[in-house]
Write a protein that holds these residues in place. Sequence first.
Motif, PDB file in Angstrom:
ATOM      1  N   GLN A 180      -5.535   7.684   0.557  1.00 50.80           N
ATOM      2  CA  GLN A 180      -5.580   6.387   0.057  1.00 50.80           C
ATOM      3  C   GLN A 180      -5.579   6.301  -1.388  1.00 50.80           C
ATOM      4  O   GLN A 180      -5.222   5.231  -2.126  1.00 50.80           O
ATOM      5  N   LYS A 181      -5.518   7.625  -2.001  1.00 49.90           N
ATOM      6  CA  LYS A 181      -5.258   7.510  -3.621  1.00 49.90           C
ATOM      7  C   LYS A 181      -3.960   7.850  -3.917  1.00 49.90           C
ATOM      8  O   LYS A 181      -3.699   7.752  -5.025  1.00 49.90           O
ATOM      9  N   GLY A 182      -3.310   8.644  -2.895  1.00 53.15           N
ATOM     10  CA  GLY A 182      -1.740   8.706  -3.473  1.00 53.15           C
ATOM     11  C   GLY A 182      -1.427   9.788  -2.210  1.00 53.15           C
ATOM     12  O   GLY A 182      -2.114   9.978  -1.186  1.00 53.15           O
ATOM     13  N   PRO A 183      -0.108  10.200  -2.403  1.00 50.54           N
ATOM     14  CA  PRO A 183       0.616  11.014  -1.320  1.00 50.54           C
ATOM     15  C   PRO A 183      -0.150  12.527  -1.084  1.00 50.54           C
ATOM     16  O   PRO A 183      -0.522  12.931  -2.296  1.00 50.54           O
ATOM     17  N   VAL A 184      -0.176  12.871  -0.030  1.00 49.52           N
ATOM     18  CA  VAL A 184      -0.696  14.035   0.542  1.00 49.52           C
ATOM     19  C   VAL A 184       0.480  14.888   1.072  1.00 49.52           C
ATOM     20  O   VAL A 184       1.096  14.725   2.005  1.00 49.52           O
ATOM     21  N   PHE A 185       0.783  15.867   0.423  1.00 49.69           N
ATOM     22  CA  PHE A 185       1.956  16.743   0.759  1.00 49.69           C
ATOM     23  C   PHE A 185       1.310  17.940   1.583  1.00 49.69           C
ATOM     24  O   PHE A 185       0.363  18.520   1.204  1.00 49.69           O
ATOM     25  N   ILE A 186       1.846  18.106   2.891  1.00 44.91           N
ATOM     26  CA  ILE A 186       1.135  19.148   3.746  1.00 44.91           C
ATOM     27  C   ILE A 186       2.439  20.325   3.813  1.00 44.91           C
ATOM     28  O   ILE A 186       3.445  20.090   4.059  1.00 44.91           O
ATOM     29  N   MET A 211      -2.470   7.022  -9.545  1.00 47.66           N
ATOM     30  CA  MET A 211      -2.234   7.649  -8.228  1.00 47.66           C
ATOM     31  C   MET A 211      -2.236   9.096  -8.316  1.00 47.66           C
ATOM     32  O   MET A 211      -1.607   9.670  -9.464  1.00 47.66           O
ATOM     33  N   SER A 212      -2.866   9.718  -7.449  1.00 51.64           N
ATOM     34  CA  SER A 212      -3.087  11.298  -7.521  1.00 51.64           C
ATOM     35  C   SER A 212      -2.193  11.817  -6.524  1.00 51.64           C
ATOM     36  O   SER A 212      -1.965  11.241  -5.456  1.00 51.64           O
ATOM     37  N   ILE A 213      -1.485  13.050  -6.639  1.00 47.57           N
ATOM     38  CA  ILE A 213      -0.991  13.748  -5.511  1.00 47.57           C
ATOM     39  C   ILE A 213      -1.776  14.891  -5.037  1.00 47.57           C
ATOM     40  O   ILE A 213      -2.230  15.681  -5.863  1.00 47.57           O
ATOM     41  N   THR A 214      -1.753  15.203  -3.997  1.00 50.08           N
ATOM     42  CA  THR A 214      -2.489  15.994  -3.224  1.00 50.08           C
ATOM     43  C   THR A 214      -1.782  16.946  -2.585  1.00 50.08           C
ATOM     44  O   THR A 214      -0.895  16.521  -1.830  1.00 50.08           O
TER      45      THR A 214
END
Length: 85
Positions: free
Chosen positions: A23-29, A1-4
């Motif tokens: 789709q690959k991991g959570p995206v922090f905005i 899992m990657s975190i963006t």
Amino acid sequence: MSITTITSREFNHDRGGAKKAAQKGPVFITDRGRPSLVLMTAEEYRRLTGKKKDLAELLFMPGAEDIEFDIPKLPNDFSRPADFS
């Protein structure tokens, strides 16, 4: 899992890219450098919260018109005529 992590401006300019990253991991905005929102798949959200799909949610899914399921009959003691008085 990657975190963006992306800025809210980047999110507004490339929502498609954010959705692909989710789709690959959570995206922090971030907003002004601080995390304000997290974008994740619905499946990941359900896994984290322990929520399962309910019937209403399933019926609104694309292709739901092709789903076949049996509705069980209730025992006779639950049925009664309607009272319109």
